[in-house]
Design an enzyme around this catalytic site. Structure first.
Site, PDB file in Angstrom:
ATOM      1  N   ALA A   4      -9.179  -9.736   7.842  1.00 38.96           N
ATOM      2  CA  ALA A   4      -7.968 -10.377   8.381  1.00 38.96           C
ATOM      3  C   ALA A   4      -7.755 -11.748   7.753  1.00 38.96           C
ATOM      4  O   ALA A   4      -6.796 -11.981   7.016  1.00 38.96           O
ATOM      5  CB  ALA A   4      -8.077 -10.489   9.899  1.00 38.96           C
ATOM      6  N   ARG A  38       0.689 -17.560  -3.248  1.00 38.30           N
ATOM      7  CA  ARG A  38       2.079 -18.024  -3.189  1.00 38.30           C
ATOM      8  C   ARG A  38       2.169 -19.529  -3.472  1.00 38.30           C
ATOM      9  O   ARG A  38       3.171 -20.018  -3.966  1.00 38.30           O
ATOM     10  CB  ARG A  38       2.678 -17.711  -1.821  1.00 38.30           C
ATOM     11  CG  ARG A  38       2.895 -16.211  -1.651  1.00 38.30           C
ATOM     12  CD  ARG A  38       3.429 -15.830  -0.295  1.00 38.30           C
ATOM     13  NE  ARG A  38       3.407 -14.388  -0.142  1.00 38.30           N
ATOM     14  CZ  ARG A  38       2.838 -13.737   0.852  1.00 38.30           C
ATOM     15  NH1 ARG A  38       2.238 -14.409   1.828  1.00 38.30           N
ATOM     16  NH2 ARG A  38       2.864 -12.425   0.901  1.00 38.30           N
ATOM     17  N   SER A  84      -8.282  -5.357   4.597  1.00 37.91           N
ATOM     18  CA  SER A  84      -7.104  -5.429   5.484  1.00 37.91           C
ATOM     19  C   SER A  84      -6.956  -4.207   6.379  1.00 37.91           C
ATOM     20  O   SER A  84      -5.896  -3.588   6.427  1.00 37.91           O
ATOM     21  CB  SER A  84      -5.821  -5.558   4.661  1.00 37.91           C
ATOM     22  OG  SER A  84      -5.660  -6.862   4.206  1.00 37.91           O
ATOM     23  N   CYS A 142      -7.421  -3.982  15.248  1.00 34.13           N
ATOM     24  CA  CYS A 142      -6.925  -3.959  16.627  1.00 34.13           C
ATOM     25  C   CYS A 142      -6.393  -2.577  17.009  1.00 34.13           C
ATOM     26  O   CYS A 142      -6.198  -2.291  18.192  1.00 34.13           O
ATOM     27  CB  CYS A 142      -5.840  -5.018  16.817  1.00 34.13           C
ATOM     28  SG  CYS A 142      -6.373  -6.636  16.227  1.00 34.13           S
TER      29      CYS A 142
END
Ligand SMILES: Cc1cc2nc3c(=O)[nH]c(=O)nc-3n(C[C@H](O)[C@H](O)[C@H](O)COP(=O)(O)OP(=O)(O)OC[C@H]3O[C@@H](n4cnc5c(N)ncnc54)[C@H](O)[C@@H]3O)c2cc1C
Length: 563
Positions: free
Chosen positions: A14, A25, A42, A46
């Protein structure tokens, strides 16, 4: 030409991938590498309980971004099946090992990110390694359990721990046809998140759904059969049969790598970081489950391992490892969980935590509906607010019921983040149209109850305090002011209970002794509070109402239907 910033991120679930995406970015030229010991990055952790139950049908739904997406879109190198085994801080390099080939290598870094997450807390109990005992932390756990359950004899299952993961897994196993027993060492469900009166509603719902719950008992160990498969959970009272056990006793920060590298570990057991999520080494950042957080209210260091926080951490770290200077303010401990048909949500301090932290508190417990009752489909919710008595500052909130609770708790979390008081909340401009809300949101009502209490207008006892008075045989009147129809449908059976509808109260005041202690209740406390004011206006001195009234009364056995 400026040298390329080499960013190495350890942990690819995560926090790590979020840090990588943000870093890319911010800096199109950095060389970014994620090191992940598992085979995937990734994953939707949950969602694991819903994959096990089959609600999430497809395995592929659990996988976020494909590995080549990281390479092609983010220009990030991802080394899966690769473990970071040591950090050489002086040389600025990470020692890694390929888990399939055992090949070792060194990865140089300018900035290092620790996103190593957490590990399930599994006590060293006799029989803990028997077959059929599981934890639910990594994707491998979810995939293995669903495969196993495809051909598993549906008998008794035990869930050890009534926290978030425990209750989600209890529901999953029940949906799959198991008889489920949840055993919890503390005295109520979601004990680190909820106060007892909200938790009591969760407990009742679990029982209504056929889940057995045992509170206040520790598991002493497990017994296996001749095939080394678990067959019994042992407690000091003997225990119970279970052919499948899910251990859900919480998680602990995974800090071994950091500790061995001389990174400071805080008192909570998580990696210590400053507001920039920087460790004691200025070139090493850490985030997600492996670090400790600052609690927004107490300012104390806390462990709150949540995916919501891990992702925010990742973004802050991605900014800072590329030359930015973003801070992370801390957490309020906001969480939501679905327990069968109940939506449970909480934020800030519980009443118990607030008192432990030294606050003098005032609370409200308000049963209500999630939208206007003249519009179809409305559902019940109960809201509890906790505020500082002296200032009215909001400290926490909890909400439970089949209706929309997460929306309310997100408002409370926002209010807490900006230091709001119950006065601020009571007049906050929340949206209203019949399909979405009532003109006054349940939060407005809950805030107003606290305002009335602070102003000395409203005086109350909690359901627990009333229950203790009944159990102790106290001499008082428990005055039910509902209608005859409501009384006939269900009522609290006790010698102290007297029935006197609010419509008749002013006319029949002489039936009540002026010096008696009176606790009034109705369905949700609106009429009870009104009755308290009527009685006080008539000269009664010892009158209170019961917070939440019958709708907040968790002792189902005491609410009797007439024969
Ligand atoms: C069943 C379940 C349900 C949950 N539900 C919710 C929810 O509804 N809402 C919510 O907010 N949170 C939820 N959580 C919590 C949430 O999943 C975690 O808080 C979140 O995954 C933490 O992210 P992280 O990146 O810090 O750590 P992790 O997700 O634990 O990832 C850490 C990664 O680091 C890797 N790693 C560790 N050490 C090394 C090493 N030495 N070398 C290489 N790789 C390494 C691990 O393999 C792992 O992939 C849930 C958790 C579980 C288990």
């Amino acid at each position: 030409m400026a040298s390329v910033n080499r960013i190495v991120i350890i942990g690819g679930n995560a926090c790590g991938p979020k840090a990588a995406a943000r870093a890319r970015r911010c800096d199109p030229h950095a060389r970014i590498t994620i090191v992940e010991q598992g085979d995937y990055v990734s994953t939707a952790t949950c969602g694991f309980p819903y994959y096990v139950s089959g609600v999430i049908a497809q395995k592929k739904s659990l996988f976020g971004r494909e590995l080549d997406y990281f390479t092609n879109v983010f220009g990030v190198d991802v080394l899966t099946g690769t473990r970071a085994v040591a950090i050489d801080r002086r040389a600025h390099q990470v020692e890694i090992v390929n888990l399939k080939t055992n090949e070792k290598a060194s990865l140089p870094y300018d900035k290092l990110v620790l996103a190593t997450g957490s590990l399930p807390a599994v006590p060293n109990l006799p029989g803990k390694d028997l077959n059929g005992i599981f934890t639910m932390t990594r994707i491998g756990d979810a995939l293995a359990l669903r495969d196993l359950l495809a051909n598993y004899e549906r008998k008794q299952a035990a869930v050890v721990g009534a926290g978030l993961i425990g209750l989600e897994m209890a529901e999953a196993l029940k949906v799959l046809g198991f008889e489920v027993t949840v055993i919890e060492a503390l005295n109520w469900a979601l004990p680190t998140l909820l106060d007892v009166e909200i938790a009591a509603q969760v407990e009742k719902h679990l029982r209504d759904k056929g889940v057995k719950v045992i509170f206040g008992q520790r598991v002493a160990g497990f017994e296996g059969d001749e095939n080394n498969k678990v067959k019994r959970v042992m407690t000091k009272d003997g225990g119970f049969e279970a052919g499948l056990v899910l251990m859900a006793l919480g998680v602990k920060p995974n800090v071994t790598l950091a500790r061995e590298a001389g990174i400071t570990i805080g008192k909570t057991g998580g990696i210590a970081v400053n507001e920039y999520l920087q460790t004691n080494d200025k070139d090493i950042y850490a985030g997600g489950d492996c670090v400790e957080n600052v609690h927004l209210i107490t300012k104390q260091k806390v462990l709150v391992p949540l995916g919501s926080t891990a992702n925010k951490h990742g973004r802050v770290i991605g900014t800072n490892v590329t030359g930015g200077r973003e801070t992370f303010p801390g957490v309020a401990g906001t969480a939501a969980i679905k327990v069968f048909d109940f939506n449970v949500a909480r934020t800030g301090l519980s009443e118990t935590q607030a008192r432990e932290a030294g606050y003098e508190v005032v609370t409200s417990l308000v049963p209500n509906y999630d939208h206007a009752t003249y519009y179809p489909g409305y559902k019940e919710i109960t809201v509890k607010l906790i505020a500082e008595k002296k200032t009215g500052r909001l400290l926490g909130g909890q909400a439970v019921g089949p209706g929309d609770t997460a929306k309310r708790i997100d408002v409370v979390a926002t209010a807490i983040s900006f230091g709001a008081s119950v006065d601020d909340l009571a007049n906050t401009d929340l949206a209203y149209a019949p399909p979405y809300n009532s003109a006054l949101d349940p939060l407005h009502s809950a805030a107003n109850v606290i305002r009335n209490k602070r102003a000395g207008l409203a005086k109350s006892l909690t359901p627990m305090e009333v229950r203790a008075k009944l159990d102790g045989g106290d001499d008082f009147i428990l005055l039910d002011v509902r209608t005859k129809k409501e009384w006939d449908e269900k009522r609290i059976e006790a010698p102290q209970v007297k029935f006197l509808p609010v419509q008749e109260l002013r006319a029949r005041l002489d039936e009540l002794p002026k010096d008696a202690e009176i606790v009034v209740f109705c369905r949700s406390s609106v009429r009870a509070y009104q009755s308290q004011r009527i009685l006080e206006g008539a000269g009664f001195k010892k009158v209170k109402f019961m917070d939440g009234s019958i709708a907040g009364w968790p002792y189902g056995v005491d609410v009797a239907k007439p024969s």
